[in-house]
Design a protein around this motif. Structure first.
Motif, mmCIF file in Angstrom:
data_model
loop_
_atom_site.group_PDB
_atom_site.id
_atom_site.type_symbol
_atom_site.label_atom_id
_atom_site.label_comp_id
_atom_site.label_asym_id
_atom_site.label_seq_id
_atom_site.Cartn_x
_atom_site.Cartn_y
_atom_site.Cartn_z
ATOM 1 N N ASP A 53 0.838 -1.195 0.000
ATOM 2 C CA ASP A 53 0.000 0.000 0.000
ATOM 3 C C ASP A 53 0.878 1.251 0.000
ATOM 4 O O ASP A 53 1.761 1.408 0.843
ATOM 5 C CB ASP A 53 -0.910 -0.011 1.233
ATOM 6 C CG ASP A 53 -1.844 1.183 1.275
ATOM 7 O OD1 ASP A 53 -2.116 1.756 0.201
ATOM 8 O OD2 ASP A 53 -2.291 1.555 2.377
ATOM 9 N N LEU A 54 0.611 2.160 -0.951
ATOM 10 C CA LEU A 54 1.399 3.385 -1.077
ATOM 11 C C LEU A 54 0.555 4.641 -0.928
ATOM 12 O O LEU A 54 0.967 5.718 -1.333
ATOM 13 C CB LEU A 54 2.116 3.411 -2.435
ATOM 14 C CG LEU A 54 3.154 2.313 -2.667
ATOM 15 C CD1 LEU A 54 3.682 2.386 -4.094
ATOM 16 C CD2 LEU A 54 4.292 2.419 -1.669
ATOM 17 N N GLY A 55 -0.608 4.530 -0.346
ATOM 18 C CA GLY A 55 -1.418 5.729 -0.139
ATOM 19 C C GLY A 55 -2.678 5.706 -0.977
ATOM 20 O O GLY A 55 -3.190 4.640 -1.334
ATOM 21 N N VAL A 56 -3.181 6.896 -1.299
ATOM 22 C CA VAL A 56 -4.486 7.044 -1.934
ATOM 23 C C VAL A 56 -4.532 6.308 -3.275
ATOM 24 O O VAL A 56 -3.884 6.701 -4.244
ATOM 25 C CB VAL A 56 -4.814 8.538 -2.154
ATOM 26 C CG1 VAL A 56 -6.177 8.686 -2.830
ATOM 27 C CG2 VAL A 56 -4.788 9.280 -0.830
ATOM 28 N N THR A 63 -3.127 3.921 -4.494
ATOM 29 C CA THR A 63 -1.813 3.648 -5.080
ATOM 30 C C THR A 63 -1.204 2.446 -4.380
ATOM 31 O O THR A 63 -1.306 2.301 -3.156
ATOM 32 C CB THR A 63 -0.885 4.866 -4.955
ATOM 33 O OG1 THR A 63 -1.506 5.996 -5.576
ATOM 34 C CG2 THR A 63 0.452 4.610 -5.634
ATOM 35 N N TRP A 64 -0.512 1.627 -5.147
ATOM 36 C CA TRP A 64 -0.044 0.335 -4.665
ATOM 37 C C TRP A 64 1.182 -0.049 -5.471
ATOM 38 O O TRP A 64 1.298 0.300 -6.647
ATOM 39 C CB TRP A 64 -1.176 -0.663 -4.885
ATOM 40 C CG TRP A 64 -0.927 -2.112 -4.635
ATOM 41 C CD1 TRP A 64 -1.175 -2.794 -3.489
ATOM 42 C CD2 TRP A 64 -0.445 -3.077 -5.578
ATOM 43 N NE1 TRP A 64 -0.878 -4.121 -3.652
ATOM 44 C CE2 TRP A 64 -0.424 -4.322 -4.930
ATOM 45 C CE3 TRP A 64 -0.034 -3.000 -6.904
ATOM 46 C CZ2 TRP A 64 0.004 -5.488 -5.557
ATOM 47 C CZ3 TRP A 64 0.395 -4.155 -7.533
ATOM 48 C CH2 TRP A 64 0.412 -5.387 -6.850
ATOM 49 N N ARG A 97 8.144 0.129 -3.143
ATOM 50 C CA ARG A 97 8.654 1.300 -2.445
ATOM 51 C C ARG A 97 10.061 1.627 -2.924
ATOM 52 O O ARG A 97 10.820 0.761 -3.328
ATOM 53 C CB ARG A 97 8.654 1.075 -0.932
ATOM 54 C CG ARG A 97 7.255 0.902 -0.369
ATOM 55 C CD ARG A 97 7.248 0.795 1.135
ATOM 56 N NE ARG A 97 5.869 0.659 1.611
ATOM 57 C CZ ARG A 97 5.073 1.688 1.861
ATOM 58 N NH1 ARG A 97 5.513 2.916 1.680
ATOM 59 N NH2 ARG A 97 3.836 1.499 2.295
ATOM 60 N N ALA A 113 7.667 10.064 -4.431
ATOM 61 C CA ALA A 113 7.350 10.603 -3.117
ATOM 62 C C ALA A 113 8.525 10.615 -2.169
ATOM 63 O O ALA A 113 8.361 10.869 -0.988
ATOM 64 C CB ALA A 113 6.198 9.801 -2.514
ATOM 65 N N GLY A 156 8.762 6.091 -0.499
ATOM 66 C CA GLY A 156 7.564 6.305 -1.298
ATOM 67 C C GLY A 156 7.597 5.436 -2.536
ATOM 68 O O GLY A 156 8.386 4.505 -2.642
ATOM 69 N N VAL A 165 -5.481 10.089 -7.647
ATOM 70 C CA VAL A 165 -4.723 10.246 -6.403
ATOM 71 C C VAL A 165 -5.310 11.337 -5.510
ATOM 72 O O VAL A 165 -4.742 11.648 -4.463
ATOM 73 C CB VAL A 165 -3.246 10.558 -6.703
ATOM 74 C CG1 VAL A 165 -2.574 9.351 -7.336
ATOM 75 C CG2 VAL A 165 -3.101 11.771 -7.598
#
Length: 334
Positions: free
Chosen positions: A106-109, A111-112, A115, A132, A136, A186
């Motif tokens: 999981d990378l946020g809104v 987003t996947w 890293r 990010a 990120g 996003v």
């Protein structure tokens, strides 16, 4: 309403699964989610769609693809890359051994993916930051996927007219919609899920309309016939008001031709006579309406032009081999 508009009015996104994936080569996703249709937009870098029993299809940057399910397929950086992630029904991601990866990647809104390694964020040629930062998103490939979970008779008419994979290369058409979807996916603004559903619908419609207009698409008969000055108006009448007690004579009068001329031209272009087409269209509508748990068979019969539940049941069983209730039970069980 034309034939394509009527069919597209069925598969309307309602909470469709939308995700931006950021991946580092070598990457490979085995898609086993059994979704009826998925739209892919290759935002950055390249990829391949690898069906199990067909030639791999190349995706270049900014290409848009539509993949028809429910058969599994692979999306990867190269055709020979072995899958390291499997996407299962419910959009559950896991390793081929079954270890779930949803939280880990999981990378946020919406987003996947992978890293970044610790260090400064990469900078684009225009001086903009391209990721990010440490921890990120770190992959070079960026892909947006929009997955419809719908499955109905009307949508099936549309989907069976498509190849398993179709691709619109970036340089072969012009639309602001892919870029707008990339910007909006996003965002975390109020009502954003509805905004994204509508954007996905618009993009799918734009892609299919462009695809069916091309000679290589081999557009289905109902699509080609809608541009005919005689058959097109008749098709629109049937689609606009399927419950009306249509006759070939009535359709011919509205189209301004003789009954014999309409019947002959309709059969030549569509592949079946007007009343046979109307029957199949009414039963497709009925099959979709029967999916709604609160819809009675009597109400469905009225909406699609049958005078009684018995009349609908008789036609449904004659054409489909099961009664409306058996169809409803099968849908509920699945």
């Amino acid at each position: 309403m034309d034939a394509l508009a009527t069919l597209l009015d069925g598969p309307r996104a309602r909470g469709a699964f939308l995700l931006r994936s950021i991946l580092t080569p070598p990457w490979s996703l085995r898609i086993e989610d059994r979704a009826p249709v998925t739209l892919l937009f290759m935002v950055r870098d390249e990829g391949w769609i690898v069906p199990d029993d067909a030639t791999p299809v190349h995706l270049r940057p900014c290409d848009v693809a539509v993949v028809r399910g429910p058969e599994p397929y692979t999306v990867a950086d190269a055709p020979g890359t072995e899958p390291r992630i499997v996407i299962r029904p419910g959009q559950v991601s896991a390793t081929p051994q079954g270890e779930e990866l949803c939280e880990e990647m999981d990378l946020g809104v919406r987003t996947w993916g992978d890293r970044a390694e610790p260090g400064p964020p990469p900078v684009g040629a225009d001086g903009s930051v391209d990721a990010a930062g440490p921890g990120g998103p770190g992959g070079s490939a960026v892909m947006i996927s929009g997955t419809y979970q719908m499955d109905g008779e009307i949508s099936r008419r549309l989907l069976t007219a498509l190849p398993h994979v179709l691709v619109l290369p970036r340089d072969s058409w012009n639309s602001p919609l892919p870029g707008l979807l990339a910007e909006e996916i996003v965002r975390a603004a109020p009502g954003q899920d509805v905004v994204l559903d509508r954007l996905l619908d618009l993009l799918l419609i734009a892609v299919l309309r462009e695809w069916f207009s091309r000679p290589e698409a081999g557009a289905p008969s109902w699509f080609a016939a809608q541009s005919d000055p005689v058959v097109g108006p008749a098709l629109r009448l049937l689609h606009d008001d399927p419950a009306y007690p249509w006759t070939v004579a009535g359709l011919a009068a509205r189209a301004g031709v003789s009954r014999a001329a309409l019947g002959r031209r309709f059969t030549d272009l569509v592949g079946e006579p007007p009343m046979a087409y109307l029957t199949s269209w009414r039963l497709a509508l009925a099959a979709d309406l029967l999916r709604e748990p609160d819809a009675t068979i009597a109400a469905v019969a009225r909406k699609v032009g049958y005078g009684s539940p018995f009349a609908l049941s008789a036609a449904f069983k004659r054409v489909r081999g099961v009664s409306p209730q058996q169809h409803r039970d099968a849908v509920a069980a699945s």
